[in-house]
Design a protein around this motif. Structure first.
Motif, PDB file in Angstrom:
ATOM      1  N   GLY A   1       0.802  -1.211   0.000  1.00  0.00           N
ATOM      2  CA  GLY A   1       0.000   0.000   0.000  1.00  0.00           C
ATOM      3  C   GLY A   1       0.838   1.265   0.000  1.00  0.00           C
TER       4      GLY A   1
ATOM      5  N   ASN B   1      -9.685  -2.703  -4.084  1.00  0.00           N
ATOM      6  CA  ASN B   1      -8.881  -1.482  -4.057  1.00  0.00           C
ATOM      7  C   ASN B   1      -7.874  -1.442  -2.914  1.00  0.00           C
ATOM      8  OD1 ASN B   1     -10.203  -0.536  -6.282  1.00  0.00           O
ATOM      9  ND2 ASN B   1     -11.711   0.611  -5.109  1.00  0.00           N
TER      10      ASN B   1
ATOM     11  N   THR C   1       1.459   1.552  -7.907  1.00  0.00           N
ATOM     12  CA  THR C   1       0.845   2.734  -8.510  1.00  0.00           C
ATOM     13  C   THR C   1       1.891   3.566  -9.247  1.00  0.00           C
ATOM     14  OG1 THR C   1      -0.769   2.751  -6.719  1.00  0.00           O
ATOM     15  CG2 THR C   1      -0.608   4.742  -8.053  1.00  0.00           C
TER      16      THR C   1
HETATM   17  N1  LIG Z   1      -7.458   1.238  -8.577  1.00  0.00           N
HETATM   18  C1  LIG Z   1      -7.417   1.711  -7.315  1.00  0.00           C
HETATM   19  N2  LIG Z   1      -8.482   2.340  -6.776  1.00  0.00           N
HETATM   20  C2  LIG Z   1      -8.447   2.831  -5.521  1.00  0.00           C
HETATM   21  N3  LIG Z   1      -7.380   2.753  -4.716  1.00  0.00           N
HETATM   22  C3  LIG Z   1      -6.275   2.146  -5.186  1.00  0.00           C
HETATM   23  C4  LIG Z   1      -6.234   1.594  -6.506  1.00  0.00           C
HETATM   24  N4  LIG Z   1      -5.004   1.059  -6.707  1.00  0.00           N
HETATM   25  C5  LIG Z   1      -4.312   1.262  -5.571  1.00  0.00           C
HETATM   26  N5  LIG Z   1      -5.063   1.920  -4.648  1.00  0.00           N
HETATM   27  C6  LIG Z   1      -4.638   2.351  -3.314  1.00  0.00           C
HETATM   28  O1  LIG Z   1      -3.446   3.077  -3.457  1.00  0.00           O
HETATM   29  C7  LIG Z   1      -2.521   2.765  -2.440  1.00  0.00           C
HETATM   30  C8  LIG Z   1      -1.216   2.287  -3.032  1.00  0.00           C
HETATM   31  O2  LIG Z   1      -1.403   0.999  -3.576  1.00  0.00           O
HETATM   32  P1  LIG Z   1      -0.253   0.206  -4.365  1.00  0.00           P
HETATM   33  O3  LIG Z   1       0.415   1.106  -5.309  1.00  0.00           O
HETATM   34  O4  LIG Z   1      -0.906  -1.021  -4.939  1.00  0.00           O
HETATM   35  O5  LIG Z   1       0.728  -0.228  -3.199  1.00  0.00           O
HETATM   36  P2  LIG Z   1       1.991  -1.209  -3.236  1.00  0.00           P
HETATM   37  O6  LIG Z   1       2.156  -1.708  -4.628  1.00  0.00           O
HETATM   38  O7  LIG Z   1       3.110  -0.386  -2.753  1.00  0.00           O
HETATM   39  O8  LIG Z   1       1.653  -2.300  -2.282  1.00  0.00           O
HETATM   40  C9  LIG Z   1      -3.217   1.741  -1.553  1.00  0.00           C
HETATM   41  O9  LIG Z   1      -3.763   2.419  -0.452  1.00  0.00           O
HETATM   42  C10 LIG Z   1      -4.297   1.176  -2.417  1.00  0.00           C
HETATM   43  O10 LIG Z   1      -5.394   0.795  -1.625  1.00  0.00           O
END
Ligand SMILES: Nc1ncnc2c1ncn2[C@@H]1O[C@H](COP(=O)(O)OP(=O)(O)O)[C@@H](O)[C@H]1O
Ligand SMILES: [Mg+2]
Lengths: 352, 502
Positions: free
Chosen positions: B42, B404, B47
């Motif tokens: 997270g 999400n 992202t």
């Molecule tokens: N498509 C999405 N819609 C809403 N929230 C998202 C989405 N993708 C990621 N998030 C949120 O964005 C944050 C970063 O997620 P992410 O980039 O997947 O983290 P990591 O890859 O470092 O574990 C998290 O809080 C996640 O819940």
């Protein structure tokens, strides 16, 4: 003068509902928006569209015709929403309508049974048909598309068997009432509201709706969490069969004859379309019951408008398809994300 | 003076409804550099990568390749700028051949007709550049290849487009040691050719083995960029967790062995077996104890758990609960007996992605109550909020869709789902897989707490140290047989490895 006031009140309410739905990001917004667009078009281009009249305690008018004729598909779409929500599909509902209609007419005319029993027996055939589909899908694990095509193809044959290949005409006040009666508004639409109420109560008053959504969204995980996916899938087909029987009664009663070849023909497609327009995903998951009913009304409103504008029935499907396509696109997450991101994209390009 | 960076990202911003996933993040990649992107689940790693590869448009900030600003609109578009990605779930097409996958979208055509010979030729060449040409048959169907080969194919695709930046998001999580080694040597070779590589992983060993630089993210913000040689491991973990180094040390400590002999046996498993899955096995599960299952991949660990939980019904043997013999032939039955099971594959058999956190949490409880006794909305809200607080699930609201959430938070939601039914036996199959160090420590704490409250737990993990740290007894499995049972002081990594190697 009062009519203009009534129209103004109606539109104010409609816009208020639209605004609220939009604010809550409710999926019913899109089909209702499309429906409003059609109503708006008719406001300007179809004289007498908004003329409602009371005659002998019955309400008449084009909008009343629309909800009347939308009833069959609306009832079908309620059962179909549950089936699709659980990750399945039921292609047999049109044929089941024919079976139910044939049963009702045959028992009344050939066997001379009282209308009440005819109706119950017809509903029972829908129940049986649903159990058959449920058995194939849930117990035998045949893919829903294949499993329900079996009854879709053979169901009309069964209906022909019941009617011995004849078109059975009937004329019984009770049976006639189902498809033609009025209690201020057309009885088929009252039936739709009743079926909606029952469906809503059954899915939301209990945890069944939640369970259907869980099974439809991820069946494996739902089973691991202790849900009986088999039972749930079986039940939704039974319910869809029952809805199909109700729709079949309406259709048969409406034309006062059991025509096995034509009752409910292609209506399974309209029902699926209504569900999709309503925003329930074909891959299963969230159920949107009211939205499906709006979808059914939208389809009928398009058809009726086309008749009113004297669009040739040969080309009528084209504009209808375009409106439906537009709503489906707006329901798609992908398109909506694209539209939501467009300002950013434009900005990005501008900087380049 | 250092050369001009290959890729620069400055002030990157990205928000999702209710979440600011990236806040003013900078990232710089030089050519010939392997750059690890680290952070808890997270933190925003995926992202950031998705913004870089055009999966999501950015809300703000700038990106440039070799000084030229870029605005990729899709992964395919990013490939045009020389940015190639290998995702965790290999994003190739399983029904096509290796060659087709390498050249997909850029096939050689003559008059619109694909020239297959040319395509195969090119695929071979790309594999040859990885020195893999004799190991991989370009005409094999991709789904017939191992995950490792599939990943190599994805990398070969990157080479075929002459990528300057290669992104590897958790590439090793499904590879065994030899395969990982192979990948690392390929990475080293690509690095020598001047390619810049972004590497995301949870394995600290691997980070230190291959990376030159480390960028740490936390809660969507940049913590800092460090040279790998100058950042001690403990320091890295601490920065990822936003904690002080001493705190980290305490969490990693082995649990004190608190087994008292004569604990009450909750469940006895007698000669339980299933053809092709596990051979007859005996063991006891005791109140207030963690039983670990150790063994190599494929030794029957998960299979044992699945037979116990009724996912695959046993065809011999029995399970004795409170002295009564029972058959468990479905998860529903297991649940009625008071079992809960966190499955190995969160996506496939854990989460209901399009339902809310709340709904995911009350799912098992509702299943146990049956469809007619609907949990009242108020109570459901209270239960969900209680677990969100107790397990520290990071989310703006209980209505957020589970898909999400980041992996660690999804895992917590599923644990909450089981805790909600107050199980007497909780089976945890790989509870920390694909989860960051911080959440891992929290889950281990939770295991200890549940044990101390008297729950019986069955713990399966590929990380031997995790089994050793948390178990009071350990069953060692090999080739679908139980080969040893260790208890108390006898539990150690060496002892287990030794037993398996015997
Ligand atoms: N498509 C999405 N819609 C809403 N929230 C998202 C989405 N993708 C990621 N998030 C949120 O964005 C944050 C970063 O997620 P992410 O980039 O997947 O983290 P990591 O890859 O470092 O574990 C998290 O809080 C996640 O819940
Ligand atoms: Mg990630």
């Amino acid at each position: 003068m009062t009519r203009i006031a009534a129209i103004a009140v109606f539109w104010t309410c409609l816009l208020a509902v639209l605004y609220l739905l939009r604010r809550q990001r409710n999926v019913a917004f899109w089909p209702l928006l499309a429906l409003s667009a059609i109503l708006l078009f008719n406001l300007f281009f179809t004289p007498h569209f908004y003329n409602l009249e009371m005659r002998g305690g019955h309400l008449y008018g084009v909008p009343i015709d629309i909800i009347n004729h939308a009833s069959k598909v609306a009832v079908l779409s309620l059962g179909m929403t549950l089936v699709i929500g659980a990750g399945g599909i039921d292609l047999s509902v049109g044929a089941v309508m024919a079976i139910a209609g044939a049963t009702m007419a045959h028992l009344n005319i050939e066997a001379g049974m009282a209308p009440g029993y005819c109706i119950l027996a017809a509903l029972a055939t829908g129940l049986l048909a649903g159990m058959w589909n449920g058995f194939l899908v849930a117990i035998m694990e045949i893919p829903p598309m294949v499993a329900t095509i079996i009854l879709m193809v053979s169901g009309r044959g069964v209906a022909q068997l019941i009617t011995s290949g004849q078109i059975i005409n009937f004329n019984n006040p009770v049976l006639n009432f189902i498809g033609n009666g009025f209690i201020l508004i057309p009885f088929p639409f009252i039936l739709t509201l009743v079926v909606f109420g029952v469906t809503y109560g059954v899915t939301r008053g209990t945890a069944l709706g939640f369970m259907i959504e869980a099974v439809g969204d991820n069946e494996v995980a739902a089973r691991r969490a202790g849900l009986s996916a088999k039972t749930i899938k079986f039940l939704v087909y039974v319910f869809a069969g029952l809805c199909a029987a109700v729709a079949g009664l309406v259709h048969t009663s409406n034309i006062r004859s059991a025509d096995a070849n034509n009752i409910g023909l292609y209506l399974e497609l309209d029902a699926i379309m209504a569900v999709v327009i309503g925003g329930t995903a074909m891959t299963g998951g969230r159920l949107y019951l009211a939205s499906s009913v709006i979808g059914a009304i939208l389809i009928q409103a398009l058809t009726t408008t086309m008749y009113a504008k004297d669009v040739s029935p040969v080309v009528a499907p084209v504009p209808k398809a375009l409106v439906i396509l537009a709503v489906c696109l707006l329901q798609s997450e992908r398109v909506r994300r694209y539209l939501a991101d467009r300002p950013n994209r434009a900005q990005g390009r501008g900087n380049e | 003076m250092r050369q001009e960076p290959l890729l620069t990202m400055r002030g990157i911003e990205k928000s999702f409804p209710g979440v600011r996933a990236l806040k003013d993040v900078d990232f710089t990649l030089r050519s010939g550099q392997i750059h690890a992107l680290m952070g808890e689940n997270g933190a925003g790693k995926s992202t950031l990568i998705k913004v870089l590869t055009g999966v999501y448009p950015r809300d703000g900030g700038d990106m440039a390749m070799e000084g030229t600003r870029i605005f990729p609109s899709s992964p395919r578009d990013a490939e045009k700028f020389g940015i190639s990605t290998v995702y965790q779930e290999v994003n190739l097409i399983p029904h096509l051949t290796v060659a087709e996958n390498i050249c997909l979208g850029r096939e050689d055509r003559a008059a619109g007709i694909i020239r297959w010979k040319k395509v195969r030729e090119r695929a071979r060449k790309a594999l040859a550049r990885l020195e893999l040409d004799d190991g991989i048959d370009v005409e094999a169907q991709l789904s017939d290849c191992s995950i490792a080969v599939q990943q190599m194919v994805a990398i070969a695709r990157a080479l075929d487009i002459d990528a300057k930046v290669l992104i590897l998001d958790e590439p090793t999580s499904s590879l065994d040691e030899a395969e990982s080694d192979e990948l690392f040597s390929i990475m080293a070779r690509l690095k020598k050719r001047g390619m810049g590589i972004i590497f995301v992983t949870h394995f600290l060993d691997q980070v230190y083995r291959v990376s030159d630089a480390i960028t740490v993210l936390r809660n969507g913000q940049l913590v800092g960029e460090y040279s790998a040689a100058e950042l001690p491991r403990l320091e890295l973990v601490a920065r990822m967790m936003g904690k002080r180094a001493e705190e980290v040390k305490r969490l990693e400590k082995r649990a004190a062995v608190t087994t008292k002999s004569g604990r009450k046996t909750v469940i006895s498993v007698r000669r339980l077996a299933r053809k092709g899955s596990i051979n007859p096995i005996d063991f006891d599960l005791n109140e207030g104890e963690v039983l670990g299952l150790a063994g190599l991949l494929g030794s029957g660990r998960s299979e044992t758990a699945e037979v116990l939980f009724g996912v695959d019904a046993a065809d011999a043997g029995e399970i004795e609960i409170d002295g009564r013999a029972t058959k468990v032939d479905s998860p529903a039955k297991a649940m009625r007996l008071g079992f809960g099971m966190l499955t190995e594959d969160r996506k496939y058999s854990g989460i209901i992605p399009n339902l809310s956190i709340k709904e995911n949490i009350i799912l098992a409880m509702q299943a146990k109550l049956g469809p007619l006794k609907k949990i009242p909305p108020r109570q459901a809200n209270e239960i969900a909020d209680g677990f969100i607080k107790a397990l520290d699930i990071r989310t703006p609201s209980r209505e957020q869709l589970v898909k999400n959430l980041s992996g660690g938070n999804q895992q917590k939601v599923i644990i909450a789902r089981w805790l909600a039914i107050h199980p007497r036996l909780l089976i945890l199959d790989e509870p920390t897989r694909g989860i960051d160090v911080g959440t891992r420590a929290e889950i281990e704490e939770l295991i200890r707490k549940l044990r101390d409250e008297g729950m019986s737990l069955l713990l399966i993990s590929s990380e031997l140290d995790e089994v050793v740290r948390n178990s009071q007894r350990v069953l060692v499995l090999r080739d679908r047989n139980k080969i040893a049972e260790l208890a108390g002081e006898d539990i150690s990594e060496q002892r287990i490895l030794h037993t398996i190697a015997q």
